[in-house]
Design a protein around this motif. Sequence first.
Motif, mmCIF file in Angstrom:
data_model
loop_
_atom_site.group_PDB
_atom_site.id
_atom_site.type_symbol
_atom_site.label_atom_id
_atom_site.label_comp_id
_atom_site.label_asym_id
_atom_site.label_seq_id
_atom_site.Cartn_x
_atom_site.Cartn_y
_atom_site.Cartn_z
ATOM 1 N N MET A 59 12.093 8.904 -14.234
ATOM 2 C CA MET A 59 11.240 9.662 -13.161
ATOM 3 C C MET A 59 9.909 9.132 -12.576
ATOM 4 S SD MET A 59 9.231 13.361 -13.139
ATOM 5 C CE MET A 59 10.578 14.276 -13.084
ATOM 6 N N ASP A 60 9.819 8.962 -11.915
ATOM 7 C CA ASP A 60 8.456 7.139 -11.553
ATOM 8 C C ASP A 60 7.233 8.020 -12.107
ATOM 9 O OD1 ASP A 60 8.169 8.840 -8.821
ATOM 10 O OD2 ASP A 60 9.382 6.935 -7.883
ATOM 11 N N GLY A 61 5.991 7.696 -11.298
ATOM 12 C CA GLY A 61 4.846 9.272 -11.396
ATOM 13 C C GLY A 61 4.931 9.266 -10.208
ATOM 14 N N LEU A 62 5.243 9.050 -8.918
ATOM 15 C CA LEU A 62 5.388 9.521 -8.191
ATOM 16 C C LEU A 62 5.825 10.760 -7.822
ATOM 17 C CD1 LEU A 62 5.856 6.762 -5.437
ATOM 18 C CD2 LEU A 62 4.177 7.544 -5.192
ATOM 19 N N ALA A 63 7.041 11.254 -8.494
ATOM 20 C CA ALA A 63 8.001 12.612 -8.713
ATOM 21 C C ALA A 63 7.790 13.117 -9.831
ATOM 22 C CB ALA A 63 9.284 12.118 -8.875
ATOM 23 N N ALA A 81 -3.760 7.997 -10.946
ATOM 24 C CA ALA A 81 -2.410 6.860 -10.630
ATOM 25 C C ALA A 81 -3.046 5.514 -11.142
ATOM 26 C CB ALA A 81 -2.005 6.636 -9.060
ATOM 27 N N LEU A 82 -2.379 5.320 -11.978
ATOM 28 C CA LEU A 82 -2.880 3.560 -12.670
ATOM 29 C C LEU A 82 -2.175 2.607 -12.448
ATOM 30 C CD1 LEU A 82 -5.975 1.924 -14.070
ATOM 31 C CD2 LEU A 82 -5.101 3.583 -16.397
ATOM 32 N N THR A 83 -1.836 2.074 -11.705
ATOM 33 C CA THR A 83 -0.476 0.914 -11.468
ATOM 34 C C THR A 83 -1.336 -0.130 -11.661
ATOM 35 O OG1 THR A 83 1.315 0.523 -10.156
ATOM 36 C CG2 THR A 83 -0.982 1.981 -9.216
ATOM 37 N N GLY A 84 0.115 -1.322 -10.981
ATOM 38 C CA GLY A 84 -0.479 -2.941 -10.845
ATOM 39 C C GLY A 84 -0.224 -2.384 -8.892
ATOM 40 N N TRP A 85 1.004 -1.872 -8.892
ATOM 41 C CA TRP A 85 0.201 -2.158 -7.515
ATOM 42 C C TRP A 85 -1.102 -0.995 -6.463
ATOM 43 C CZ3 TRP A 85 5.674 2.595 -7.185
ATOM 44 C CH2 TRP A 85 6.851 1.670 -7.908
ATOM 45 N N GLY A 86 -1.200 -1.696 -5.765
ATOM 46 C CA GLY A 86 -2.657 -1.889 -5.001
ATOM 47 C C GLY A 86 -2.575 -1.789 -4.001
ATOM 48 N N GLN A 87 -1.020 -2.327 -2.887
ATOM 49 C CA GLN A 87 -1.282 -2.738 -1.962
ATOM 50 C C GLN A 87 -1.659 -0.849 -0.788
ATOM 51 O OE1 GLN A 87 -0.741 -5.571 0.100
ATOM 52 N NE2 GLN A 87 -0.446 -5.874 -1.756
ATOM 53 N N PRO A 88 -1.775 -1.146 0.186
ATOM 54 C CA PRO A 88 -2.081 -0.243 1.562
ATOM 55 C C PRO A 88 -1.476 1.348 1.546
ATOM 56 C CG PRO A 88 -2.889 -1.662 2.631
ATOM 57 C CD PRO A 88 -2.424 -1.999 0.571
ATOM 58 N N GLU A 92 -1.171 5.205 0.192
ATOM 59 C CA GLU A 92 -0.729 6.764 0.816
ATOM 60 C C GLU A 92 0.064 7.348 0.028
ATOM 61 O OE1 GLU A 92 1.773 6.894 5.253
ATOM 62 O OE2 GLU A 92 -0.193 4.949 5.201
ATOM 63 N N MET A 93 1.522 5.948 -0.521
ATOM 64 C CA MET A 93 2.477 7.023 -1.410
ATOM 65 C C MET A 93 1.783 8.096 -2.159
ATOM 66 S SD MET A 93 4.892 3.173 -1.731
ATOM 67 C CE MET A 93 4.988 4.314 -3.557
ATOM 68 N N THR A 94 1.095 7.723 -3.020
ATOM 69 C CA THR A 94 -0.354 8.005 -3.993
ATOM 70 C C THR A 94 -0.423 9.508 -3.312
ATOM 71 O OG1 THR A 94 -1.762 7.052 -4.542
ATOM 72 C CG2 THR A 94 0.044 7.113 -5.850
ATOM 73 N N GLN A 95 -1.005 8.918 -2.476
ATOM 74 C CA GLN A 95 -1.923 10.560 -1.711
ATOM 75 C C GLN A 95 -1.298 11.341 -1.180
ATOM 76 O OE1 GLN A 95 -3.898 9.195 1.462
ATOM 77 N NE2 GLN A 95 -5.608 10.929 0.726
ATOM 78 N N LEU A 96 -0.169 11.352 -0.699
ATOM 79 C CA LEU A 96 1.032 12.182 -0.444
ATOM 80 C C LEU A 96 2.246 12.847 -1.695
ATOM 81 C CD1 LEU A 96 2.203 10.120 2.787
ATOM 82 C CD2 LEU A 96 1.824 12.195 2.500
ATOM 83 N N ALA A 97 2.195 11.986 -2.609
ATOM 84 C CA ALA A 97 2.408 12.915 -3.388
ATOM 85 C C ALA A 97 1.775 13.995 -4.742
ATOM 86 C CB ALA A 97 3.242 11.955 -4.860
ATOM 87 N N GLY A 98 0.356 13.611 -4.146
ATOM 88 C CA GLY A 98 -0.241 15.000 -4.790
ATOM 89 C C GLY A 98 -1.424 13.716 -5.751
#
Length: 121
Positions: A59-63, A81-88, A92-98
């Motif tokens: 289960m990824d961090g978003l789920a 979220a503490l991730t290597g994924w830093g693109q805009p 947006e994905m993390t914001q939508l996931a809560g």
Amino acid sequence: MTKRILIADDDDDALVGLSNLLNGMGHEIALAANGAQAVEVAQQFEPEVVILDLGMPLMDGLAAARALRNLPNGRALLIVALTGWGQPQHHEMTQLAGFDVHLVKPVSADQLGFILSMTQS
């Protein structure tokens, strides 16, 4: 102020390093190796703060963030979220996931301290 913090990351080195850092700051720490385990541990540990990597197996961090928000105390959690994924689009994905906060690795002790100071205890 001591906080109960749950950290989920499938990278053992990142998990241990962050755990040691936060433990050294005086916080109570619980660990999980993936998102599914994070949701299970959260139900027992009842953290105030959850720090999730995004790219984890099972289960990824978003789920995991969405599942954590559905727990009885889920709305009160500070989910980071503490991730290597830093693109805009990732922000947006993390914001939508809560998620409340999106941090890009590596993170400094000062950054973490500031984020943690924003929560009530």
